[in-house]
Motif scaffolding. Structure first.
Motif, PDB file in Angstrom:
ATOM      1  N   MET A 461     114.200  80.723 119.686  1.00  0.00           N
ATOM      2  CA  MET A 461     113.048  81.352 119.037  1.00  0.00           C
ATOM      3  C   MET A 461     112.834  80.776 117.642  1.00  0.00           C
ATOM      4  O   MET A 461     113.746  80.794 116.816  1.00  0.00           O
ATOM      5  CB  MET A 461     113.267  82.873 118.949  1.00  0.00           C
ATOM      6  CG  MET A 461     113.288  83.550 120.303  1.00  0.00           C
ATOM      7  SD  MET A 461     113.956  85.238 120.261  1.00  0.00           S
ATOM      8  CE  MET A 461     113.020  85.988 118.945  1.00  0.00           C
ATOM      9  N   ALA A 466     106.500  80.000 118.634  1.00  0.00           N
ATOM     10  CA  ALA A 466     105.554  81.121 118.659  1.00  0.00           C
ATOM     11  C   ALA A 466     104.125  80.625 118.501  1.00  0.00           C
ATOM     12  O   ALA A 466     103.204  81.115 119.171  1.00  0.00           O
ATOM     13  CB  ALA A 466     105.901  82.119 117.562  1.00  0.00           C
ATOM     14  N   LEU A 486     115.107  88.717 126.408  1.00  0.00           N
ATOM     15  CA  LEU A 486     116.084  88.219 125.445  1.00  0.00           C
ATOM     16  C   LEU A 486     117.401  88.929 125.757  1.00  0.00           C
ATOM     17  O   LEU A 486     117.578  90.109 125.450  1.00  0.00           O
ATOM     18  CB  LEU A 486     115.593  88.538 124.024  1.00  0.00           C
ATOM     19  CG  LEU A 486     116.404  88.082 122.833  1.00  0.00           C
ATOM     20  CD1 LEU A 486     116.539  86.566 122.807  1.00  0.00           C
ATOM     21  CD2 LEU A 486     115.752  88.562 121.544  1.00  0.00           C
ATOM     22  N   ALA A 516     117.496  87.602 115.100  1.00  0.00           N
ATOM     23  CA  ALA A 516     116.034  87.604 115.188  1.00  0.00           C
ATOM     24  C   ALA A 516     115.520  88.985 114.814  1.00  0.00           C
ATOM     25  O   ALA A 516     116.093  90.006 115.204  1.00  0.00           O
ATOM     26  CB  ALA A 516     115.587  87.243 116.602  1.00  0.00           C
ATOM     27  N   CYS A 518     113.271  92.196 115.058  1.00  0.00           N
ATOM     28  CA  CYS A 518     112.644  92.880 116.185  1.00  0.00           C
ATOM     29  C   CYS A 518     111.999  94.181 115.703  1.00  0.00           C
ATOM     30  O   CYS A 518     112.451  94.795 114.739  1.00  0.00           O
ATOM     31  CB  CYS A 518     113.668  93.215 117.261  1.00  0.00           C
ATOM     32  SG  CYS A 518     114.551  91.785 117.931  1.00  0.00           S
ATOM     33  N   ASN A 542     107.431  90.489 123.524  1.00  0.00           N
ATOM     34  CA  ASN A 542     106.620  89.326 123.177  1.00  0.00           C
ATOM     35  C   ASN A 542     107.073  88.728 121.853  1.00  0.00           C
ATOM     36  O   ASN A 542     107.571  89.433 120.979  1.00  0.00           O
ATOM     37  CB  ASN A 542     105.139  89.709 123.049  1.00  0.00           C
ATOM     38  CG  ASN A 542     104.642  90.589 124.173  1.00  0.00           C
ATOM     39  OD1 ASN A 542     104.290  91.742 123.955  1.00  0.00           O
ATOM     40  ND2 ASN A 542     104.621  90.055 125.375  1.00  0.00           N
ATOM     41  N   LEU A 543     106.859  87.441 121.730  1.00  0.00           N
ATOM     42  CA  LEU A 543     107.194  86.731 120.498  1.00  0.00           C
ATOM     43  C   LEU A 543     105.914  86.458 119.732  1.00  0.00           C
ATOM     44  O   LEU A 543     104.923  85.984 120.302  1.00  0.00           O
ATOM     45  CB  LEU A 543     107.893  85.416 120.846  1.00  0.00           C
ATOM     46  CG  LEU A 543     108.551  84.639 119.709  1.00  0.00           C
ATOM     47  CD1 LEU A 543     109.638  85.466 119.045  1.00  0.00           C
ATOM     48  CD2 LEU A 543     109.105  83.329 120.239  1.00  0.00           C
ATOM     49  N   GLU A 544     105.915  86.771 118.445  1.00  0.00           N
ATOM     50  CA  GLU A 544     104.713  86.516 117.656  1.00  0.00           C
ATOM     51  C   GLU A 544     105.065  86.022 116.264  1.00  0.00           C
ATOM     52  O   GLU A 544     106.140  86.307 115.733  1.00  0.00           O
ATOM     53  CB  GLU A 544     103.844  87.775 117.567  1.00  0.00           C
ATOM     54  CG  GLU A 544     104.510  88.966 116.915  1.00  0.00           C
ATOM     55  CD  GLU A 544     103.617  90.200 116.889  1.00  0.00           C
ATOM     56  OE1 GLU A 544     102.632  90.251 117.654  1.00  0.00           O
ATOM     57  OE2 GLU A 544     103.902  91.101 116.091  1.00  0.00           O
ATOM     58  N   CYS A 545     104.126  85.263 115.713  1.00  0.00           N
ATOM     59  CA  CYS A 545     104.255  84.766 114.340  1.00  0.00           C
ATOM     60  C   CYS A 545     103.300  85.556 113.465  1.00  0.00           C
ATOM     61  O   CYS A 545     102.093  85.556 113.695  1.00  0.00           O
ATOM     62  CB  CYS A 545     103.917  83.275 114.287  1.00  0.00           C
ATOM     63  SG  CYS A 545     104.008  82.585 112.622  1.00  0.00           S
ATOM     64  N   LEU A 554     108.725  85.301 111.897  1.00  0.00           N
ATOM     65  CA  LEU A 554     108.850  85.442 113.338  1.00  0.00           C
ATOM     66  C   LEU A 554     109.263  86.875 113.676  1.00  0.00           C
ATOM     67  O   LEU A 554     110.084  87.473 112.965  1.00  0.00           O
ATOM     68  CB  LEU A 554     109.907  84.465 113.856  1.00  0.00           C
ATOM     69  CG  LEU A 554     109.983  84.237 115.354  1.00  0.00           C
ATOM     70  CD1 LEU A 554     108.728  83.537 115.851  1.00  0.00           C
ATOM     71  CD2 LEU A 554     111.212  83.390 115.690  1.00  0.00           C
ATOM     72  N   GLN A 555     108.689  87.418 114.755  1.00  0.00           N
ATOM     73  CA  GLN A 555     109.012  88.786 115.128  1.00  0.00           C
ATOM     74  C   GLN A 555     108.995  88.919 116.647  1.00  0.00           C
ATOM     75  O   GLN A 555     108.120  88.385 117.316  1.00  0.00           O
ATOM     76  CB  GLN A 555     107.975  89.736 114.514  1.00  0.00           C
ATOM     77  CG  GLN A 555     108.171  91.198 114.850  1.00  0.00           C
ATOM     78  CD  GLN A 555     107.255  92.094 114.039  1.00  0.00           C
ATOM     79  OE1 GLN A 555     107.629  92.585 112.984  1.00  0.00           O
ATOM     80  NE2 GLN A 555     106.051  92.301 114.515  1.00  0.00           N
ATOM     81  N   PHE A 556     109.982  89.641 117.176  1.00  0.00           N
ATOM     82  CA  PHE A 556     110.022  89.939 118.602  1.00  0.00           C
ATOM     83  C   PHE A 556     109.549  91.372 118.768  1.00  0.00           C
ATOM     84  O   PHE A 556     110.169  92.314 118.275  1.00  0.00           O
ATOM     85  CB  PHE A 556     111.434  89.761 119.157  1.00  0.00           C
ATOM     86  CG  PHE A 556     111.500  89.720 120.654  1.00  0.00           C
ATOM     87  CD1 PHE A 556     111.064  88.602 121.360  1.00  0.00           C
ATOM     88  CD2 PHE A 556     111.996  90.796 121.383  1.00  0.00           C
ATOM     89  CE1 PHE A 556     111.120  88.551 122.741  1.00  0.00           C
ATOM     90  CE2 PHE A 556     112.057  90.759 122.771  1.00  0.00           C
ATOM     91  CZ  PHE A 556     111.608  89.628 123.453  1.00  0.00           C
TER      92      PHE A 556
END
Length: 562
Positions: A461, A466, A486, A516, A518, A542-545, A554-556
């Motif tokens: 990640m 992302a 994950l 990471a 979250c 979901n993974l997002e920037c 970065l955030q899950f």
């Protein structure tokens, strides 16, 4: 050819895209997939009727609906017809959610006729309004229906433009109401030889209506929404731009999710709390105000919609809490103890938010849910609104019990009905029996399932990854954000948020020590045991920037902790 990573390729194939041409089209910033409007059944006759009535000077009333799709469809048609009619020749009517309900009704048609209108042009409604259409014809009015809803009953005896009607050869059936209105606009533009710019100028409305009505963002819808989002981000429609600014959206960075969770709720709030005409009037502000008076009116429109949405959220939260309290009072406050079909009598619920609350209960307990509220002058009726889960066809269940209703309608995932007060216990008993039968056939029906796109590790990640995923946007129905699993991580630095600690932030730490960020929204309390156990878990999300104060991070976004 566009360069693609192995991950993007896997995700495209999982979405059913196997040819190079389809992948190119899907990822293109300027997609080309669209179809000739005259492939729609009755389009030629419909456009001819509109043009002939417009040229003759006949007064035309656009009849819409009170949701975002209806509001944008109405605004779109008003704008297009303004290019072929004289001032005052075209106006619109949107029924009240509270007093009239969805679709055509005879009293509205009578009023429209008395006001001197010669023709009704529906948008986003009317396909099965058989009696209402006959009434309009008896009054000597012309009527043209444009719609996108499934036709399960007799079709109205007039010119109907609807890709889902029998015998329609149009290759894409999933247009929103505003998508069908746009195809009619294309037909008018071609036959009246109008500049193509009038079509470009309404694509923002098509994007909002299509996303707002939760239509699949594939095929032609993807083309319309992609181009429409470009127009939204240019800020050309002043009323919409001011609404976005008031709702703290950043022009140039507005996404399909911003449309879904910010713009659409504000437009819908006008119809839920007061009148959907407020939404239409805001969207009609396309250019800059020409006077202080216009500036004041625009400011008032924006303020009204912002306040309506605040009111809507408060009503929604209060009603949802009341429903949860009711369930807890009978010892059914969690997924293990709640009934298989939730039916709640919400005495003081505002009709405009009952459907949203039913949907939230459905998500909380993963059970079909119906809210009923007193209705009628003497409250002798109950009005019901329901939402369902995958595998439970709500319309079919109601159809089995239609003798209990004064009227009902809907589809597999949502319903609405009116019934006499005394029939409620019988309805609840029948629904519970049906759910018992379904559970025997499908023992796992109440287990939430997730369509995982890929399994990833914390080490994979990063922000570049992302950003690459954003090439698959716009996201929504039919094209959700990629869902990742994950696995084998531990939860550290857990912090609860919200007025009742319903949200949670934490760090996911891999066995190799990489972490990471979250976040989980809405049901953090369900996972207290997991948090305190300190055992390794798997996260689905979901993974997002995100950009925060100019910094990318970065955030899950977690949907489930297993």
């Amino acid at each position: 050819m566009l360069s693609r990573s192995e991950t993007i390729l896997k995700l495209l194939i999982k979405r059913g895209l196997t040819t190079e041409a389809d992948m190119e089209e899907f990822l293109s910033d300027s997609p080309r997939r669209t179809y000739d409007p005259f492939l729609l059944k009755n389009m030629e006759e419909g456009v001819h009727l509109i043009l002939s009535e417009a040229i003759s000077g006949a007064k035309i009333c656009i009849y819409g609906d009170y949701d975002a799709d209806g509001i944008t469809s109405t605004t779109l048609m008003l704008y297009v017809l303004s290019h072929i009619t004289e001032p005052g020749q075209v106006d619109y009517y949107i029924p009240s959610r509270f007093d009239e309900g969805y679709g055509l009704n005879k009293e509205a048609i009578r009023q429209i006729h008395q006001q001197g209108f010669h023709m009704i042009l529906t948008v986003d409604c009317g396909s099965v309004s058989v009696e209402e259409v006959e009434y309009a014809k008896e009054l000597g009015m012309k009527i043209l229906v444009t719609d996108h809803h499934t036709i399960t009953d007799r079709i109205a005896d007039c010119i109907v433009i609807n890709p889902k009607q029998p015998g329609c050869p149009y290759p894409f059936k999933e247009l929103a109401g505003c998508g069908v209105a746009f195809k009619v606009a294309q037909g008018i533009q071609k036959r009246a030889d109008l500049p193509k710019s009038i079509l470009t100028e309404v694509l923002d409305l098509v994007a909002i209506g299509t996303v707002g009505d939760i239509m699949p963002l594939i095929d032609e819808n993807r083309t319309l929404v992609k181009f429409g989002m470009k127009i939204i981000n240019l800020g050309r429609r002043t009323g919409l731009r001011r609404l976005c600014e008031g709702a703290s959206l950043t022009l140039g960075k507005i996404t399909s999710e911003n449309i879904s969770f910010v713009i659409v709720p504000h437009l819908n709030a006008s119809g839920r709390i007061e009148s959907a005409t407020e939404g239409v009037e805001l969207l009609r502000f396309a250019g800059e105000p020409k006077s202080d008076r216009e500036e004041q009116i625009l400011h008032e429109r924006v303020t009204e919609l912002l306040n309506y949405n605040i009111t809507r959220k408060k009503l929604q939260q209060d009603t949802y809490k009341d429903c949860i309290d009711q369930l807890k009072a009978i010892g059914a406050g969690d997924e293990d103890t709640v009934k298989d079909f939730i039916v709640i009598r919400a005495e003081n619920a505002h009709e405009g938010i009952a459907g949203i609350v039913a949907g939230k209960l459905k998500e909380t307990y993963y059970r079909p849910a119906i809210l009923v509220t007193p209705s009628g002058e003497e409250k002798q009726f109950l009005k019901g609104t329901g939402r369902s889960i995958t595998g439970v066809n709500l319309y079919a269940l109601l159809k089995e019990n239609e003798d209990l209703f004064e009227k009902f309608g809907g589809h597999a995932g949502a319903c609405g009905f009116l019934m006499k007060e005394e029939h409620l216990p019988a309805l609840e008993e029948c629904l519970l029996q049906e759910m018992h039968r379904l559970k025997v056939q499908q023992p796992d029906i109440f287990l939430r399932t997730y369509d995982i796109d890929l399994h990833i590790g914390v080490e994979e990640m990063n922000i570049d990854f992302a950003k690459e995923l954003e090439r698959l946007a716009p996201f929504g129905n039919g094209n959700p954000r990629p869902l990742f699993k994950l696995g084998d991580v531990t939860m550290e630095d857990v912090r609860y948020m919200g007025d009742s600690n319903q949200h949670m932030r934490f760090q996911a730490r891999s066995r190799y020590g990489k972490r990471a960020s979250c976040v989980l929204f809405g049901n953090a309390q369900n996972y207290n045991g997991v948090v305190f156990s300190k055992h390794p878990v798997s996260l689905i999300g979901n993974l997002e920037c995100q950009v925060w104060q100019g910094q990318e991070r970065l955030q899950f976004l977690v949907e489930e902790i297993q």
